[in-house]
Motif scaffolding. Structure first.
Motif, PDB file in Angstrom:
ATOM      1  N   UNK A 173       0.830  -1.205   0.000  1.00 42.12           N
ATOM      2  CA  UNK A 173       0.000   0.000   0.000  1.00 42.12           C
ATOM      3  C   UNK A 173       0.867   1.259   0.000  1.00 42.12           C
ATOM      4  N   UNK A 174       1.943   1.246   0.800  1.00 46.60           N
ATOM      5  CA  UNK A 174       2.868   2.379   0.806  1.00 46.60           C
ATOM      6  C   UNK A 174       3.490   2.578  -0.579  1.00 46.60           C
ATOM      7  N   UNK A 175       3.618   1.483  -1.312  1.00 43.43           N
ATOM      8  CA  UNK A 175       4.194   1.523  -2.659  1.00 43.43           C
ATOM      9  C   UNK A 175       3.150   1.833  -3.722  1.00 43.43           C
ATOM     10  N   UNK A 176       1.951   2.193  -3.270  1.00 43.29           N
ATOM     11  CA  UNK A 176       0.833   2.525  -4.165  1.00 43.29           C
ATOM     12  C   UNK A 176       0.407   1.329  -5.017  1.00 43.29           C
ATOM     13  N   UNK A 177       0.471   0.144  -4.402  1.00 45.58           N
ATOM     14  CA  UNK A 177      -0.010  -1.082  -5.052  1.00 45.58           C
ATOM     15  C   UNK A 177      -1.196  -1.596  -4.240  1.00 45.58           C
ATOM     16  N   UNK A 178      -2.328  -1.724  -4.852  1.00 42.36           N
ATOM     17  CA  UNK A 178      -3.532  -2.199  -4.174  1.00 42.36           C
ATOM     18  C   UNK A 178      -3.293  -3.608  -3.629  1.00 42.36           C
ATOM     19  N   UNK A 179      -3.513  -3.780  -2.316  1.00 40.41           N
ATOM     20  CA  UNK A 179      -3.246  -5.086  -1.705  1.00 40.41           C
ATOM     21  C   UNK A 179      -4.506  -5.931  -1.533  1.00 40.41           C
ATOM     22  N   UNK A 180      -5.642  -5.454  -2.007  1.00 37.33           N
ATOM     23  CA  UNK A 180      -6.876  -6.238  -1.909  1.00 37.33           C
ATOM     24  C   UNK A 180      -6.752  -7.543  -2.681  1.00 37.33           C
ATOM     25  N   UNK A 181      -7.346  -8.603  -2.111  1.00 36.19           N
ATOM     26  CA  UNK A 181      -7.347  -9.934  -2.761  1.00 36.19           C
ATOM     27  C   UNK A 181      -5.927 -10.398  -3.077  1.00 36.19           C
ATOM     28  N   UNK A 182      -5.006 -10.131  -2.162  1.00 32.23           N
ATOM     29  CA  UNK A 182      -3.608 -10.482  -2.408  1.00 32.23           C
ATOM     30  C   UNK A 182      -3.410 -11.992  -2.520  1.00 32.23           C
ATOM     31  N   UNK A 183      -4.346 -12.775  -1.981  1.00 30.94           N
ATOM     32  CA  UNK A 183      -4.219 -14.230  -2.053  1.00 30.94           C
ATOM     33  C   UNK A 183      -4.189 -14.724  -3.492  1.00 30.94           C
ATOM     34  N   UNK A 184      -4.765 -13.945  -4.429  1.00 30.68           N
ATOM     35  CA  UNK A 184      -4.731 -14.346  -5.843  1.00 30.68           C
ATOM     36  C   UNK A 184      -3.306 -14.350  -6.398  1.00 30.68           C
ATOM     37  N   UNK A 185      -2.458 -13.543  -5.782  1.00 31.49           N
ATOM     38  CA  UNK A 185      -1.070 -13.464  -6.239  1.00 31.49           C
ATOM     39  C   UNK A 185      -0.377 -14.818  -6.141  1.00 31.49           C
ATOM     40  N   UNK A 186      -0.724 -15.570  -5.104  1.00 31.22           N
ATOM     41  CA  UNK A 186      -0.064 -16.856  -4.891  1.00 31.22           C
ATOM     42  C   UNK A 186      -0.534 -17.930  -5.875  1.00 31.22           C
ATOM     43  N   UNK A 187      -1.561 -17.634  -6.647  1.00 29.10           N
ATOM     44  CA  UNK A 187      -2.048 -18.585  -7.643  1.00 29.10           C
ATOM     45  C   UNK A 187      -1.373 -18.409  -8.994  1.00 29.10           C
ATOM     46  N   UNK A 188      -0.531 -17.387  -9.128  1.00 27.83           N
ATOM     47  CA  UNK A 188       0.184 -17.192 -10.386  1.00 27.83           C
ATOM     48  C   UNK A 188       1.138 -18.359 -10.622  1.00 27.83           C
ATOM     49  N   UNK A 189       1.398 -18.632 -11.888  1.00 29.25           N
ATOM     50  CA  UNK A 189       2.191 -19.808 -12.258  1.00 29.25           C
ATOM     51  C   UNK A 189       3.577 -19.814 -11.616  1.00 29.25           C
ATOM     52  N   UNK A 190       4.229 -18.651 -11.533  1.00 27.04           N
ATOM     53  CA  UNK A 190       5.590 -18.606 -11.005  1.00 27.04           C
ATOM     54  C   UNK A 190       5.645 -18.236  -9.524  1.00 27.04           C
ATOM     55  N   UNK A 191       4.481 -18.104  -8.893  1.00 22.83           N
ATOM     56  CA  UNK A 191       4.458 -17.700  -7.475  1.00 22.83           C
ATOM     57  C   UNK A 191       4.832 -18.856  -6.554  1.00 22.83           C
ATOM     58  N   UNK A 192       4.433 -20.060  -6.894  1.00 17.32           N
ATOM     59  CA  UNK A 192       4.686 -21.200  -6.012  1.00 17.32           C
ATOM     60  C   UNK A 192       6.169 -21.438  -5.798  1.00 17.32           C
ATOM     61  N   UNK A 193       6.973 -21.249  -6.850  1.00 19.92           N
ATOM     62  CA  UNK A 193       8.415 -21.471  -6.718  1.00 19.92           C
ATOM     63  C   UNK A 193       9.137 -20.257  -6.116  1.00 19.92           C
ATOM     64  N   UNK A 194       8.458 -19.111  -6.035  1.00 18.04           N
ATOM     65  CA  UNK A 194       9.111 -17.885  -5.567  1.00 18.04           C
ATOM     66  C   UNK A 194       8.854 -17.610  -4.089  1.00 18.04           C
ATOM     67  N   UNK A 195       7.638 -17.928  -3.623  1.00 12.20           N
ATOM     68  CA  UNK A 195       7.259 -17.572  -2.254  1.00 12.20           C
ATOM     69  C   UNK A 195       7.218 -18.803  -1.342  1.00 12.20           C
ATOM     70  N   UNK A 196       7.564 -18.565  -0.081  1.00  8.84           N
ATOM     71  CA  UNK A 196       7.480 -19.595   0.954  1.00  8.84           C
ATOM     72  C   UNK A 196       6.505 -19.092   2.011  1.00  8.84           C
ATOM     73  N   UNK A 197       5.264 -19.554   1.958  1.00 10.41           N
ATOM     74  CA  UNK A 197       4.228 -19.105   2.885  1.00 10.41           C
ATOM     75  C   UNK A 197       4.154 -20.032   4.099  1.00 10.41           C
ATOM     76  N   UNK A 198       3.735 -19.446   5.211  1.00  9.11           N
ATOM     77  CA  UNK A 198       3.593 -20.237   6.433  1.00  9.11           C
ATOM     78  C   UNK A 198       2.517 -19.604   7.308  1.00  9.11           C
ATOM     79  N   UNK A 199       1.719 -20.445   7.974  1.00  6.35           N
ATOM     80  CA  UNK A 199       0.722 -19.952   8.909  1.00  6.35           C
ATOM     81  C   UNK A 199      -0.539 -19.442   8.223  1.00  6.35           C
TER      82      UNK A 199
END
Length: 228
Positions: A173-199
């Protein structure tokens, strides 16, 4: 009646001059209050076993001790010096960190500072300074690119390899990027290999995998050397 008393303790010498018993007692009380106030420092002025004898006039051959030293003037200046050295050390460490991150991005420290705002106290998350609307055509993709960069900087500059999801949302948000529905970001094809989510929920955290870290700096290099 003139009263003259000289008190010597180690390098400390105090003289009392009074015209009467009442004045003498008043001066003596003031001296006692002074000694009580600086009792700890006074205890450090114990006389040395081989301390020089006084001459016939009653004055110490070593001279009168500096009152500034007794009241802590030199101690305070030494503390200030240590503090200043500490500040300098922190500043140099910050510069070294910025320079290291800039090298990974094939950029100068000045270019990096113009692109990423990093809180010197490391109390606020970093944020991207330039216009981020040009990062990608969709909000989800902009979230992905922004998260890569912010998490990489968080790791290398803040020395924390994981960020709370809520903190990442704030940084976006500080970077002027809308953070709504951010969970969709993790469904991108290259997101699974880039991010390590926990909890989950408030305890959710996210970090970058090694491929994600490489992708983050590749993206940062491209953006720094493009005309945004």
């Amino acid at each position: 009646m003139d009263i003259h008393v000289t008190l010597r303790h180690g390098p400390l010498e105090v003289e009392i001059d009074a015209d009467s018993d009442d004045e003498y007692q008043s001066e003596l009380l003031n001296l006692l209050e002074f000694l009580e106030e600086y009792e700890e420092r006074f205890s450090d002025l114990e006389p040395e076993p081989d301390e020089s004898e006084t001459d016939e006039s009653g004055e110490s051959e070593e001279g009168q001790a500096s009152m500034d030293a007794f009241t802590g003037g030199e101690v305070l200046s030494e503390q200030d010096q240590v503090s200043n050295e500490g500040d300098s050390s922190v500043a140099n460490g910050d510069e070294d960190t910025i320079e290291t991150v800039a090298k990974k991005a094939n950029a100068s420290p000045e270019q990096l500072r113009e692109f990423i705002d990093i809180d010197p106290e490391r109390e606020e998350p970093p944020f991207i300074v330039p216009e981020t609307g040009e990062f990608a055509d969709t909000k989800t993709r902009r979230q992905f690119i922004g998260s890569l960069i912010l998490l990489a900087v968080w790791d290398d500059c803040y020395e924390e390899d994981r960020m709370k999801s809520s903190t990442l949302k704030d940084a976006l948000e500080f970077s002027d990027i809308d953070s709504d529905s951010m969970y969709n970001m993790y469904d991108l094809a290259d997101a699974e290999s880039a991010f390590d989510k926990s909890g989950m929920g408030r305890n959710a955290t996210v970090g970058l995998t090694r491929p994600g870290k490489r992708e983050a700096y590749k993206t940062l290099r491209e953006l720094l050397h493009s005309e945004i």
